[in-house]
Every structure is written in C-alpha cells, then in structure tokens.
Design an enzyme around this catalytic site. Structure first.
Site, PDB file in Angstrom:
ATOM      1  N   ARG A 293      35.940  64.018  17.120  1.00  0.00           N
ATOM      2  CA  ARG A 293      37.246  63.823  17.757  1.00  0.00           C
ATOM      3  C   ARG A 293      37.980  65.143  17.971  1.00  0.00           C
ATOM      4  NH1 ARG A 293      39.440  58.108  15.028  1.00  0.00           N
ATOM      5  NH2 ARG A 293      38.332  56.782  16.508  1.00  0.00           N
TER       6      ARG A 293
ATOM      7  N   LYS B 214      31.700  37.853  15.305  1.00  0.00           N
ATOM      8  CA  LYS B 214      32.495  36.640  15.498  1.00  0.00           C
ATOM      9  C   LYS B 214      33.024  36.486  16.913  1.00  0.00           C
ATOM     10  CE  LYS B 214      34.050  36.264  10.690  1.00  0.00           C
ATOM     11  NZ  LYS B 214      35.213  36.156   9.785  1.00  0.00           N
TER      12      LYS B 214
ATOM     13  N   GLY C 266      40.015  49.958  19.305  1.00  0.00           N
ATOM     14  CA  GLY C 266      40.941  48.913  19.757  1.00  0.00           C
ATOM     15  C   GLY C 266      41.390  49.086  21.196  1.00  0.00           C
TER      16      GLY C 266
END
Length: 392
Positions: A36, A193, A373
């Site tokens: 990063r 999931k 995200g």
C-alpha cells in the site's frame, strides 16, 4: 468522469492535503508488507516534483476516536522514507501547522486520523481543522472511499479537490469494467456466504452476461435447487432468496454458472481423503470443498468467450490443498487470456487477492484492486461518498 486529476491542478507552492491508505501490516515495530505504501509513491512524487508539499492524512487500525499508542502511524515512517526517497516529518494534528511551515522538499505525515473522535462521524469541525492546513485536497485512498468520514468526504468539499494517481487509475479501470465494458462480461463471485453478498449478486445479474457462483455460497444455490449438500457450509434459510436471484438472472438474460460437479470430503483439512461427484450427489456425511474439473472447464470456456472479467472471491476452500484447484485453474486461465490480449480482467477483495497470489495469477490480471469494502460496494452499484465528494 467528472472528477479532476492531479494533472489539472496547479501545485507549485501549494500545501496538498493527501488522503492515502497506508494501513499496512506491522510486526515487532516493522512494516512487513509495503504494497500500500508503494502504490501511493506516484502521487506523492508528482506533488513534490510539481513544487507542492504533500501532507499525508491516513488511518491505521480501528482506534475508534481514542489515542492508542500501538496504532500510531509513526511506525510507517521508515518504510515511507525508503519508498519515497525523501524525509518524512511526522506530526500530531495539533502540531501540524508548525511542522508544515518548516517542511521544504519534504513529506509531512499527520498522526492516525482515527485518533480524532470526529473522523468517523464526518465532523465538519474536524474537516475544517484539516482544511486550514492546506490549499488543495487530493484523495488517493479508494479503499476508504466508501466511508463518509471527515478526511474522505467533508474535507473534499472545503478545498479544490482531485483524485490522486492510484484513485484515478482505480476509478478509470472500474468504470471500464462495469460502467461501459467490452462485452460479453463475466463476473466470478465466491466466498462463504450469500448473506454477505446479496446486494452484489442482485446488482450483477442486471449488469453482466455470465455470473459464476462458487465457494460456500454456491452450496446455498445448489440446496435451493433441491440438491442435497450434506454437511457443507450452507445458508438453508436463504433458499427463497437464492431462487429469486436465479429468476432475476433469467429475466435479465444473465447465465448463472453453478457447479455441475463437486469435490467432497469428510473433514475440513488439507489433503483430506476426497472424491469428485455430480453436484446432485453429495453424500450425507460429506462436505463440498471445491468445484470439480467439469465445472472448471465450463468456467474456462466462458472466460474464452468473454471480453471482460470481474472477480471477487474464491471458488473453493483455496487455503487448503487440493481444494484450491478450481480457483487456481480458473485464475490461471483468466491470466493467460489477459496476457494474450483477449480479456480485460479486474479483481478485488481481501480473499480474492490472496487467492490470485497463491495461484500465481495476480500478475497476469489487468488490474488488482487493494480495496476491500470499497471494491465490493462499487460492484454492488452503490455511490461511494469519497468519490461523490470529488465530483461535487
């Protein structure tokens, strides 16, 4: 795109408030992975070469508005200096004005912005304190763009704003992959999931031509179709939701590819005894841990016909051999097609990057997003506050 880039800003003599993501792994007081940090180098060096002073604003961990010594950004200074090739002056927010005043051909790093209680509340007063330190705002942290925080949203509205090199590259790539893609488009969505990716699946069936569903979430779809899944990870309570997504896909003309053959084992462990059976033939005492070779061949054929690929999530229990085969083989196929110039491939998400690296395929993809995200919310079709603020 309606956001400005660094090239459109006059930086000579300007103090440039630069939001970056240097939330890097640290062990024993040392940065263990500089990925990063390496990715912000083009933006910071451009500001320096243009006569500006980069003032880095970043978070580290989740201190939740408290000062936590173990989450000080000071630990990143040696790695930053090594990557940038210039001195980095570290300062608290309270002392930042004086530090900036004496910074000449140097980079200023402000202490962990999440030590400030107002950061995660998008507090306008904190944003104004930051704005008072600089002349221009540059956001180079796409990975934090899904957060409406003071340093990503409110601050962008208080100074002339632009996207940094990394942010601009990410936005342009994502727009090309899903905004105005070359078709056919195939998306791979894997992971444990369905419940964590409902918005993603619902958005994609209306955007892509083919949708490959793998990992534990594929078990939920198989169960919804009436197939026994034994002791597999499965959200049986989401059967109706899975059937609704299948119906939405059919109405939209999107082909959903589910496993037609599966690799099953009696224990969740590396090198556990295993067998390959038809998708509808999972034994009651077994669990599905990977897609079988027939399924992988179908996925490879789909990739060969496609022009654009978006990938999020593994196809099986990729952390354990031999249940990494489907993920590895499909990823290597995508990388090969990309290198041949036949496919534009974009991937993102934590497990995704790890899986593609493990497969030795990451370098072959057109673009790998380090945003977790933010990448997911973009795929879900949501507006990202940090991006929207740049276009205001």
């Amino acid at each position: 795109m309606s956001w400005k880039t660094l090239d459109q800003m006059q930086l000579m003599g300007k103090r440039v408030l630069t939001r970056v993501d240097i939330n890097v792994p640290v062990e024993n007081g040392r940065v263990t992975d500089t990925t990063r940090i390496d990715r912000i180098v083009p933006t910071v060096q451009h500001i320096l070469k243009s006569g500006g002073t980069p003032i880095l604003i970043a978070h580290f961990g989740r201190p939740k508005g408290q000062i936590v010594d173990a989450l000080s950004l000071k630990v990143t200074v040696p790695a930053l200096e090594a990557a940038l090739g210039v001195p980095v002056k570290f300062t608290s927010l309270d002392s930042a004005r004086e530090t900036i005043a004496f910074a000449k051909n140097q980079v200023v790093l402000i202490e962990n912005i999440r030590f400030e209680p107002g950061e995660e509340r998008n507090d306008p007063q904190l944003a104004q304190r930051l704005a008072d330190l600089g002349d221009i705002y540059c956001n180079d942290a796409f990975s934090a763009a899904h957060r409406a925080h003071a340093s990503t949203e409110a601050l962008a509205r208080l100074r002339p704003a632009c996207a940094g090199r990394l942010m601009a590259e990410e936005l342009s790539t994502l727009e090309a992959a899903l905004g105005k893609p070359e078709r056919p488009v195939v998306a791979v969505v894997g992971g444990a999931k369905v419940s964590s990716k409902l918005d993603l699946l619902s958005n994609l069936v209306g955007q892509v031509d083919h949708l490959v569903i793998g990992g534990g979430m594929a078990n939920t779809f198989l169960a919804a179709q009436g197939h026994a899944v034994g002791k597999s990870l499965c959200e049986h309570d989401l059967a109706d939701t899975a059937r609704r997504i299948l119906e939405q896909a059919q109405a939209a003309g999107c082909e959903i590819i589910l496993p037609s053959d599966i690799v099953v084992a009696r224990e969740f462990a590396a090198h556990a005894p295993h067998e390959t059976v038809a998708a509808e033939a999972c034994p009651d005492d077994a669990m599905i841990l990977d897609a079988g070779p027939e399924t992988v061949a179908r996925i490879g054929a789909c990739f060969a016909r496609a022009r654009t690929l978006i990938w999020n999530g593994p196809l099986g229990a990729f952390e354990m051999q031999p249940f990494d085969r489907a993920t590895n083989t499909a990823a290597q196929s995508a990388a090969t097609l990309t290198k041949m110039g036949k496919l534009i491939s974009v991937a993102g998400g934590g497990d995704t990057v790890a899986a593609l690296n493990q497969a030795g395929a990451a370098d072959g993809f057109s673009y790998i997003s380090t945003a977790g995200g933010a990448f997911l919310e973009w795929m879900e079709g949501k507006d990202l506050p940090g991006v929207a603020a740049l276009t205001a």
